[in-house]
Scaffold this active site. Structure first.
Site, PDB file in Angstrom:
ATOM      1  N   HIS A   1      99.816  67.961  90.595  1.00 46.56           N
ATOM      2  CA  HIS A   1      98.495  68.574  90.720  1.00 46.56           C
ATOM      3  C   HIS A   1      98.468  69.698  91.756  1.00 46.56           C
ATOM      4  O   HIS A   1      97.536  70.508  91.768  1.00 46.56           O
ATOM      5  CB  HIS A   1      97.424  67.519  91.043  1.00 46.56           C
ATOM      6  CG  HIS A   1      97.427  67.010  92.453  1.00 46.56           C
ATOM      7  ND1 HIS A   1      98.007  65.812  92.804  1.00 46.56           N
ATOM      8  CD2 HIS A   1      96.919  67.516  93.595  1.00 46.56           C
ATOM      9  CE1 HIS A   1      97.841  65.598  94.099  1.00 46.56           C
ATOM     10  NE2 HIS A   1      97.194  66.636  94.600  1.00 46.56           N
TER      11      HIS A   1
ATOM     12  N   ASP B   1     102.372  62.513  88.270  1.00 42.14           N
ATOM     13  CA  ASP B   1     101.980  63.460  89.316  1.00 42.14           C
ATOM     14  C   ASP B   1     103.170  63.893  90.162  1.00 42.14           C
ATOM     15  O   ASP B   1     103.063  64.044  91.381  1.00 42.14           O
ATOM     16  CB  ASP B   1     100.884  62.862  90.208  1.00 42.14           C
ATOM     17  CG  ASP B   1     100.130  63.939  90.994  1.00 42.14           C
ATOM     18  OD1 ASP B   1     100.176  65.112  90.582  1.00 42.14           O
ATOM     19  OD2 ASP B   1      99.523  63.601  92.036  1.00 42.14           O
TER      20      ASP B   1
ATOM     21  N   GLY C   1      95.658  68.768 101.179  1.00 40.40           N
ATOM     22  CA  GLY C   1      96.738  69.563 101.747  1.00 40.40           C
ATOM     23  C   GLY C   1      97.966  68.728 102.063  1.00 40.40           C
ATOM     24  O   GLY C   1      99.080  69.235 102.143  1.00 40.40           O
TER      25      GLY C   1
ATOM     26  N   SER D   1      98.915  66.427 100.017  1.00 39.77           N
ATOM     27  CA  SER D   1      99.484  66.081  98.715  1.00 39.77           C
ATOM     28  C   SER D   1     100.868  66.684  98.531  1.00 39.77           C
ATOM     29  O   SER D   1     101.074  67.874  98.760  1.00 39.77           O
ATOM     30  CB  SER D   1      98.573  66.573  97.592  1.00 39.77           C
ATOM     31  OG  SER D   1      97.368  65.861  97.575  1.00 39.77           O
TER      32      SER D   1
ATOM     33  N   GLY E   1     104.951  51.115  70.157  1.00 42.54           N
ATOM     34  CA  GLY E   1     103.837  51.153  69.209  1.00 42.54           C
ATOM     35  C   GLY E   1     103.016  49.891  69.112  1.00 42.54           C
ATOM     36  O   GLY E   1     102.788  49.389  67.996  1.00 42.54           O
ATOM     37  N   VAL E   2     102.555  49.355  70.255  1.00 38.07           N
ATOM     38  CA  VAL E   2     101.674  48.189  70.216  1.00 38.07           C
ATOM     39  C   VAL E   2     100.433  48.456  71.065  1.00 38.07           C
ATOM     40  O   VAL E   2     100.489  49.209  72.038  1.00 38.07           O
ATOM     41  CB  VAL E   2     102.374  46.917  70.742  1.00 38.07           C
ATOM     42  CG1 VAL E   2     103.465  46.471  69.797  1.00 38.07           C
ATOM     43  CG2 VAL E   2     102.916  47.114  72.150  1.00 38.07           C
TER      44      VAL E   2
ATOM     45  N   ILE F   1      97.841  46.459  73.472  1.00 43.08           N
ATOM     46  CA  ILE F   1      97.949  45.204  74.218  1.00 43.08           C
ATOM     47  C   ILE F   1      96.700  44.914  75.017  1.00 43.08           C
ATOM     48  O   ILE F   1      95.853  45.787  75.227  1.00 43.08           O
ATOM     49  CB  ILE F   1      99.173  45.234  75.162  1.00 43.08           C
ATOM     50  CG1 ILE F   1      99.047  46.401  76.160  1.00 43.08           C
ATOM     51  CG2 ILE F   1     100.461  45.339  74.380  1.00 43.08           C
ATOM     52  CD1 ILE F   1     100.154  46.424  77.209  1.00 43.08           C
TER      53      ILE F   1
END
Length: 488
Positions: free
Chosen positions: A131, A161, A230, A232, A288-289, A291
């Protein structure tokens, strides 16, 4: 009374009398030294850590190209004067005289944000938050010795991130990466960064918690280290001078530090950064589930014993899970030998598995465990971003206005609190000069409500393409009119 007890009692009485009389009790030099030593015993000294790690922490500034303002600098009078000049060839009647405006130079890139980062390797690879660099047209890196470099974004992964940028330099002091598994709740840690642009600011605190669930792929480290805007992208450092995390988020109701901050564990960040440096993107696995958590009541009712694993609510058609024989109602207990204790464990385990690997999935079904073999597939890039539930018409381009538009979904209309409108996917040429931006919502054109891209095109078709056209746009929570003037 013994002599020892009498002496203690007498001393206490004398001390009490002295205090009542207002006498000052001043300890001797030896007593003062002993007291001072007791007062600081066990407190950490961060000075050596700052000298060791400080040279590896950088300041990151981002710039973006200046955009045209939505409104004309002179307001409505300027627009009317321009109207008379272009279409009648004369000045506006009774217009106040103004000094001629000099030709303005092309706008320069404007400051966009400030963040932090740290040097991964001596040849200029730097880690920061995604970001921090997201949407930047230019990234500038300043080293502690005040040298400044223009950086290239190697790759950024919004899901975790984490981002990696590269500067053209050599012989840089790289950080030492620590073992996050050795990090203990309660131990001292330190942060270095640029809060509010104040370079090389050092703050310290303790690890408050580990494995804090705030995202699908990130078990955060929680600390009470003071982190502010700042910071980050800056490092979280243990007492051995090793980087154990990237300072990424804070919990705040005011926008500033309130005693709770979160760091991305360095093992997770390293896994991502290695892929970014190798491929410029992150590859994640999927099976591909859909949950859900396993509640205590469900566990008891099906004979599972305790609440563990995750409940399979649905299986995608044609997915790796369906091909492996996973069924709705199964409880997934283990993935590739790792126990699945809570809901977040499965997405992390699957996502961190290299696509194409075959792993064993242990499921609980109708009273017994079963081992299924599943081939992990890759998450498609468009599925990482939040997908809209309904199908949308393809974007339409209105060339002479410089607009590319798309219809709004029901969810987008509800979020923006509008009945209708279209979204601006791109604004160039005439639209960009008027101040229209990507993401704006167009609610009306020439005082006619815009219901869809199709209705917008129909309204434009009835207008004179050589004349200016007014749009009612919505940006954030504010609405305003802009005038698009086709190029002469």
């Amino acid at each position: 009374m013994s002599k020892k007890n009498w002496t203690h009692a007498a001393a206490t009485a004398v001390l009490s009398s002295a205090l009542v009389a207002g006498w000052a009790i001043i300890p001797t030099g030896a007593a003062m030294a002993q007291s001072a030593s007791a007062g600081v015993r066990g407190l950490p000294d961060f000075t050596d850590l700052v000298e060791k790690v400080g040279p590896s922490v950088v300041n990151i500034r981002t710039l973006e190209k200046a955009r045209s303002n939505t409104a004309s600098p002179g307001g409505a009078d300027d627009e009317m004067q321009e109207f008379f000049r272009r279409f009648f060839g004369v000045p506006m009647p009774n217009a106040p005289r103004q000094a001629p405006r000099p030709n303005r130079p092309a706008p320069e890139a404007q400051p966009r944000g400030v963040g932090s980062g740290f040097i991964l390797s001596a040849d200029g690879f730097i880690m920061t938050n995604a970001h921090v660099v997201d949407g930047a047209d230019e990234v500038l890196v300043t080293l502690p010795d005040k040298r400044e470099f223009k950086a290239r974004i190697v790759g950024a992964d919004k899901r975790t991130d984490v981002a990696v940028v590269k500067i053209e330099a050599s012989g840089l002091p790289a950080v030492k990466v620590g073992d996050v598994s050795r990090l203990r709740v309660g131990e001292w840690v330190m942060a270095i960064g640029s809060p509010f642009g104040l370079d090389n600011t050092v703050t310290a605190g303790i690890v408050s918690a580990k494995q804090r669930d705030t995202g699908d792929f990130l078990p955060f480290i929680q600390t009470d280290v003071a982190i502010n805007p700042g910071n980050s992208g800056g490092p979280l450092i243990n007492m051995r001078g090793e980087v154990v995390g990237i300072n990424s988020q804070i919990y705040s109701r005011s926008g500033g530090f309130m005693g709770i901050s979160f760091a991305i564990p360095m093992d997770e960040a390293t896994r991502v950064s290695d892929q970014l440096r190798a491929n410029g993107r992150v590859s994640r696995g999927r099976i591909g589930v859909q949950i859900a958590p396993v509640t205590k009541d469900v566990a008891e009712s099906i004979g599972l014993g305790k609440a563990q694993g995750v409940l399979v609510r649905g299986v995608e058609e044609g997915s790796p899970a369906e091909k492996a024989g996973v069924e709705a109602g199964d409880i997934i207990l283990r993935f590739d030998g790792k126990a699945i204790e809570k809901t977040a464990d499965l997405p992390r385990a699957v996502g961190n598995t290299k696509p194409g690997n075959r792993v064993t999935l242990t499921v609980f079904r109708r009273g017994s465990n079963r081992d299924l073999s599943v081939m992990v597939a890759e998450v498609e890039p468009e599925k990482i971003a939040a997908a809209l539930p309904e199908k949308k018409a393809p974007p339409a381009t209105v060339a002479h206005l410089g607009l590319t538009l798309s219809d709004l979904s029901d969810e987008q209309r509800k979020e923006a609190r509008v009945r209708s409108g279209v979204r601006v996917d791109a604004a160039v040429d005439a639209a960009e000069r008027a101040g229209v931006r990507e993401g704006d919502l167009i609610l009306a054109i020439a005082n006619a409500e815009v219901a869809s891209v199709q209705s917008f095109e129909a309204l434009v078709a009835r207008l004179d393409k050589t004349k200016p056209v007014s749009l009612l746009i919505r940006r954030g929570n504010a609405a305003d009119f802009v005038t698009i003037r086709p190029a002469p």
